[in-house]
Design a protein around this motif. Structure first.
Motif, mmCIF file in Angstrom:
data_model
loop_
_atom_site.group_PDB
_atom_site.id
_atom_site.type_symbol
_atom_site.label_atom_id
_atom_site.label_comp_id
_atom_site.label_asym_id
_atom_site.label_seq_id
_atom_site.Cartn_x
_atom_site.Cartn_y
_atom_site.Cartn_z
ATOM 1 N N PRO A 125 0.709 -1.188 0.117
ATOM 2 C CA PRO A 125 -0.069 -0.029 0.099
ATOM 3 C C PRO A 125 0.948 1.017 -0.029
ATOM 4 C CG PRO A 125 -0.323 -1.489 1.888
ATOM 5 C CD PRO A 125 0.722 -2.048 1.315
ATOM 6 N N VAL A 126 0.360 2.294 -0.537
ATOM 7 C CA VAL A 126 1.157 3.476 -0.857
ATOM 8 C C VAL A 126 0.640 4.293 0.509
ATOM 9 C CG1 VAL A 126 1.379 5.574 -2.155
ATOM 10 C CG2 VAL A 126 1.084 3.621 -3.405
ATOM 11 N N ASP A 127 1.418 5.256 0.900
ATOM 12 C CA ASP A 127 1.041 6.027 2.397
ATOM 13 C C ASP A 127 0.595 7.197 1.613
ATOM 14 O OD1 ASP A 127 0.689 7.321 4.698
ATOM 15 O OD2 ASP A 127 3.074 7.773 4.705
ATOM 16 N N LEU A 128 -0.611 7.519 1.833
ATOM 17 C CA LEU A 128 -1.308 8.726 1.230
ATOM 18 C C LEU A 128 -1.732 9.631 2.551
ATOM 19 C CD1 LEU A 128 -4.279 6.845 -0.802
ATOM 20 C CD2 LEU A 128 -2.148 7.876 -1.578
ATOM 21 N N THR A 129 -0.843 9.657 3.451
ATOM 22 C CA THR A 129 -0.847 10.662 4.679
ATOM 23 C C THR A 129 -0.493 12.169 4.017
ATOM 24 O OG1 THR A 129 -0.423 8.668 6.003
ATOM 25 C CG2 THR A 129 0.013 11.195 6.789
ATOM 26 N N LEU A 182 -12.938 12.575 -2.317
ATOM 27 C CA LEU A 182 -13.564 11.814 -3.266
ATOM 28 C C LEU A 182 -12.545 10.756 -3.873
ATOM 29 C CD1 LEU A 182 -16.191 10.093 -4.253
ATOM 30 C CD2 LEU A 182 -16.295 11.794 -6.092
ATOM 31 N N THR A 183 -11.612 11.450 -4.417
ATOM 32 C CA THR A 183 -10.595 10.872 -5.141
ATOM 33 C C THR A 183 -9.574 9.867 -4.305
ATOM 34 O OG1 THR A 183 -10.395 12.597 -6.702
ATOM 35 C CG2 THR A 183 -8.638 10.895 -6.676
ATOM 36 N N MET A 184 -9.357 10.565 -3.145
ATOM 37 C CA MET A 184 -8.656 9.719 -2.153
ATOM 38 C C MET A 184 -9.597 8.534 -1.891
ATOM 39 S SD MET A 184 -5.572 11.377 -1.684
ATOM 40 C CE MET A 184 -5.130 10.861 -0.117
ATOM 41 N N GLN A 185 -10.808 8.462 -1.454
ATOM 42 C CA GLN A 185 -11.643 7.474 -0.875
ATOM 43 C C GLN A 185 -11.910 6.339 -1.858
ATOM 44 O OE1 GLN A 185 -12.158 7.292 2.272
ATOM 45 N NE2 GLN A 185 -13.094 5.146 2.042
ATOM 46 N N SER A 201 -9.507 5.636 -4.420
ATOM 47 C CA SER A 201 -8.401 4.795 -4.355
ATOM 48 C C SER A 201 -8.187 3.997 -3.350
ATOM 49 C CB SER A 201 -7.271 5.902 -4.541
ATOM 50 O OG SER A 201 -6.081 5.247 -4.879
ATOM 51 N N ARG A 202 -8.402 4.494 -2.034
ATOM 52 C CA ARG A 202 -8.179 3.635 -0.791
ATOM 53 C C ARG A 202 -9.094 2.445 -0.954
ATOM 54 N NH1 ARG A 202 -8.058 8.522 3.514
ATOM 55 N NH2 ARG A 202 -5.735 9.025 3.120
ATOM 56 N N ALA A 203 -10.425 2.754 -1.553
ATOM 57 C CA ALA A 203 -11.403 1.588 -1.631
ATOM 58 C C ALA A 203 -10.903 0.525 -2.679
ATOM 59 C CB ALA A 203 -12.843 2.123 -1.841
ATOM 60 N N GLY A 204 -9.939 0.655 -3.444
ATOM 61 C CA GLY A 204 -9.453 -0.162 -4.243
ATOM 62 C C GLY A 204 -9.861 0.085 -5.908
ATOM 63 N N HIS A 205 -10.653 0.941 -6.057
ATOM 64 C CA HIS A 205 -11.184 1.355 -7.490
ATOM 65 C C HIS A 205 -10.261 1.530 -8.527
ATOM 66 C CE1 HIS A 205 -15.578 0.848 -6.152
ATOM 67 N NE2 HIS A 205 -15.009 1.602 -5.071
ATOM 68 N N PHE A 206 -9.050 2.016 -8.055
ATOM 69 C CA PHE A 206 -7.865 2.325 -8.906
ATOM 70 C C PHE A 206 -6.713 2.745 -7.815
ATOM 71 C CE2 PHE A 206 -10.538 6.300 -8.445
ATOM 72 C CZ PHE A 206 -9.572 7.497 -8.061
ATOM 73 N N THR A 207 -5.584 2.260 -8.615
ATOM 74 C CA THR A 207 -4.333 2.420 -7.652
ATOM 75 C C THR A 207 -3.930 3.955 -7.810
ATOM 76 O OG1 THR A 207 -2.852 2.040 -9.377
ATOM 77 C CG2 THR A 207 -3.693 0.178 -8.247
ATOM 78 N N TRP A 208 -3.248 4.436 -6.805
ATOM 79 C CA TRP A 208 -2.650 5.749 -6.819
ATOM 80 C C TRP A 208 -1.919 6.057 -8.156
ATOM 81 C CZ3 TRP A 208 -5.225 9.425 -4.780
ATOM 82 C CH2 TRP A 208 -4.767 10.662 -4.648
ATOM 83 N N ALA A 209 -1.139 5.138 -8.446
ATOM 84 C CA ALA A 209 -0.272 5.229 -9.685
ATOM 85 C C ALA A 209 -1.186 5.466 -10.734
ATOM 86 C CB ALA A 209 0.559 3.961 -9.783
#
Length: 167
Positions: free
Chosen positions: A2-6, A29-32, A34-42
């Motif tokens: 997991p990527v640290d999104l702090t 919304l974008t952060m959530q 991504s965190r929920a796995g709908h797309f990776t941060w990359a």
């Protein structure tokens, strides 16, 4: 891994990152998503970077306005690309936002509502012409005394989430 999104607190000390409440909501919304796995941060970074290149800042935009226009366009692309919404759903919500705007008293926050009456053909154009007539006569004078209108403080649009948090 997991990527640290702090968010680095030193970044927050530089001032507000959002010039409008909806920008903070779009970011969250974008952060959530991504965190929920709908797309990776990359994947997000790639999509957003491509959007910035494809749709640079307009001459009449400040940096933050351009940035969040690009952000929303990228978010719309990634959400649509993942099948999380359809063009029909987006069009439906756009229509309800227009109706919400049209049925809101001038100077009041726009609150999103479904079920409002359709806007008659030409009504938005007439409203714009009426507004332009009242505010742009081609000569200098005040249209009202300072005490005639309440000073508007707060967001221009109110999301259902914001309304619930203030209740």
């Amino acid at each position: 891994m997991p990527v640290d999104l702090t968010i680095d607190p030193r970044w927050l000390d530089k001032g507000p990152a959002f010039s409008e409440p909806w920008q903070a909501e779009a970011f969250a919304l974008t952060m959530q998503l991504s965190r929920a796995g709908h797309f990776t941060w990359a994947e997000w970074v790639e999509t957003f970077s491509s959007e910035i290149k494809a749709s640079p800042q307009h001459d009449d935009e400040d940096v933050n306005t351009a940035y969040y226009r690009q952000w929303m366009q990228a978010l719309e692309k990634i959400v649509a690309g993942r099948g999380m919404t359809t063009d029909a759903e987006v069009a439906d919500y756009q229509e309800h936002w227009k109706r919400s705007y049209f049925h809101t008293e001038h100077g009041k926050p726009v609150e999103f509502r479904k079920g409002l009456a359709p806007i008659q053909p030409g009504a938005l154009e007439a409203l714009k012409q009426e507004h332009d007539h009242h505010h742009h006569h081609g000569h200098d004078h005040d249209h009202c005394d300072a005490g005639d209108h309440e000073t508007h403080v707060g967001p221009v649009a109110v999301s259902p989430a914001l309304r619930r948090s203030q209740a």
